[in-house]
Design an enzyme around this catalytic site. Structure first.
Site, PDB file in Angstrom:
ATOM      1  N   ASP A  72      50.732 -18.356 -18.242  1.00 29.21           N
ATOM      2  CA  ASP A  72      52.003 -18.337 -17.574  1.00 29.21           C
ATOM      3  C   ASP A  72      52.075 -19.139 -16.378  1.00 29.21           C
ATOM      4  O   ASP A  72      50.993 -19.441 -15.635  1.00 29.21           O
ATOM      5  CB  ASP A  72      52.574 -16.796 -17.552  1.00 29.21           C
ATOM      6  CG  ASP A  72      51.661 -16.067 -16.368  1.00 29.21           C
ATOM      7  OD1 ASP A  72      50.544 -16.148 -16.389  1.00 29.21           O
ATOM      8  OD2 ASP A  72      52.460 -15.467 -15.617  1.00 29.21           O
ATOM      9  N   GLU A 137      50.413 -13.131 -15.026  1.00 28.87           N
ATOM     10  CA  GLU A 137      49.657 -13.251 -13.706  1.00 28.87           C
ATOM     11  C   GLU A 137      50.789 -13.778 -12.637  1.00 28.87           C
ATOM     12  O   GLU A 137      50.639 -13.015 -11.747  1.00 28.87           O
ATOM     13  CB  GLU A 137      48.592 -14.310 -13.823  1.00 28.87           C
ATOM     14  CG  GLU A 137      47.702 -13.917 -12.535  1.00 28.87           C
ATOM     15  CD  GLU A 137      47.863 -14.905 -11.221  1.00 28.87           C
ATOM     16  OE1 GLU A 137      47.508 -14.648 -10.230  1.00 28.87           O
ATOM     17  OE2 GLU A 137      48.861 -15.559 -11.456  1.00 28.87           O
TER      18      GLU A 137
END
Length: 379
Positions: A72, A137
């Site tokens: 991400d 994250e």
């Protein structure tokens, strides 16, 4: 074009804004499965994670080195401010531009290609290789790496070494690696008073006035002196709110949000007890809610740091500095099942910014460092 650069571009082209993986992990899984990795998707509340492992000839008796990272990326910000579209990999002036170029799709590509080259050169490698990858994250980090760690712990899986591909370098590739991170703990304090007319303070209790002496003491407190690896623990106010907006009303309560960044020289329980002692000493009527987003972790010098140091020196000629500065990372979760966790990746000057980029000349050396560590520790 090198294999690492090509895979980096493929990953950047997928607009994987947290927690939407946009099939980045599937691209990695396909490459790893072709090498003989056992790949397992561990999804949780819209977050995509995977664990992949290729056992060496020693089986579970051998060492296991895992690569950890996230697919991400943070949002782009204003598109009109980018010189080129953030999800169209673009080369300009020797740099590759795109969201995630530095944080951390080049590291992910380096992991995969390093594994491919290592397995080709050492098909009978003794130790095992793992991949722990998440799409959560940059977001809350509640359904990402921590969920994979919990699943691995439940089945008794232990890692011996883990490299997290965070962009740790500063001026040049390899100048800084992170061998630990401070813990983070926040508090939400509400100091109660009695609301009233500002012209009649004797009929009210001003919570701002009541809080002020305690606040001054908290701000001046020396929480610890740090240690060889960590600076002293810090306490900072992030928000202070009180009042109705009117100029003639004493507020009924004052709300304070604060945060500790703490080293291994302090504990959660010890810091909490000291805060309560200060508030109690000032006779405050209050409520205080705590949240711990991460405990400090530290990897002293050892096999992993020595192998990474040697690999960086051999590949770049740079002597890396061990550091524990910066914010929290997913290393805090992995440390629960792995005694040696170190973060290493490309320069971080452009991360989360408009026109994020990586210097192309660092792409293959980064991959080579990862491969050299595999060769030193599990061949």
């Amino acid at each position: 074009m090198s294999a690492t650069l090509a895979l980096t571009e493929q990953l950047i082209a997928r607009a994987s804004v947290t927690p939407d993986d946009q099939h980045c992990q599937q691209l990695m899984i396909e490459r790893l499965a072709a090498l003989g990795f056992e790949c397992e998707t561990i999804a949780s509340h819209g977050v995509t994670n995977f664990w992949a492992v290729k056992r060496g000839t020693a089986g579970r008796a051998g060492k296991l080195l895992a690569f950890a990272g996230h697919t991400d990326v943070v949002p782009t910000g204003p598109l009109e401010q980018w010189r080129s579209p953030p999800f169209v990999p673009t080369h300009r002036d020797g740099k590759l531009y795109g969201r995630g170029a530095a944080d951390m799709k080049t590291s992910l590509a380096g992991f995969v290609v390093a594994a491919e080259e290592f397995v080709a050169a050492h098909p009978q490698h003794r130790g095992s290789i793992g991949f722990l990858i998440t799409s959560d994250e940059e977001g809350p980090a509640t359904d990402g790496t921590v969920k994979v760690v919990e699943a691995l712990a439940a089945r008794g899986e232990r890692l011996d070494y883990c490299i997290v591909g965070e962009p740790t370098s500063t001026a040049t590739l390899g100048d800084v690696v992170k061998n630990g991170r401070r813990g983070s703990m926040s508090g939400e304090l509400v100091v109660k008073g009695v609301q009233g007319h500002i012209a009649y303070p004797h009929l009210a209790k001003n919570p701002i006035h009541l809080l002020a002496p305690a606040l001054a003491e908290l701000a001046a407190e020396q929480w610890d002196e740090g240690n060889e690896y960590f600076p002293p623990t810090t306490w900072q106010v992030s928000n202070l709110r009180a009042g109705t907006g009117a100029t003639n009303v004493i507020p009924g309560h004052a709300d304070l949000l604060f945060n500790f960044r703490f080293s291994t020289a302090s504990t959660v329980e010890g810091l909490q007890a000291r805060v309560h002692a200060i508030l109690d000493r000032h006779g405050l009527d209050y409520t205080l809610n705590w949240s711990v987003s991460g405990l400090p972790f530290l990897t002293p010098r050892g096999e992993l740091s020595n192998a990474l140091d040697a690999a960086i020196r051999a590949e770049t000629g740079v002597s890396p500095e061990l550091s524990t500065t910066g914010g929290t990372s997913d290393g805090r979760f992995i440390a629960r099942i792995c005694p040696q966790v170190i973060e290493f990746g490309p320069p971080n000057a452009s991360i989360h910014k408009i026109d994020e980029h990586i210097d192309v000349r660092f792409v293959d050396p980064l991959k080579n460092v990862y491969r050299r560590v595999l060769e030193q520790l599990i061949a």
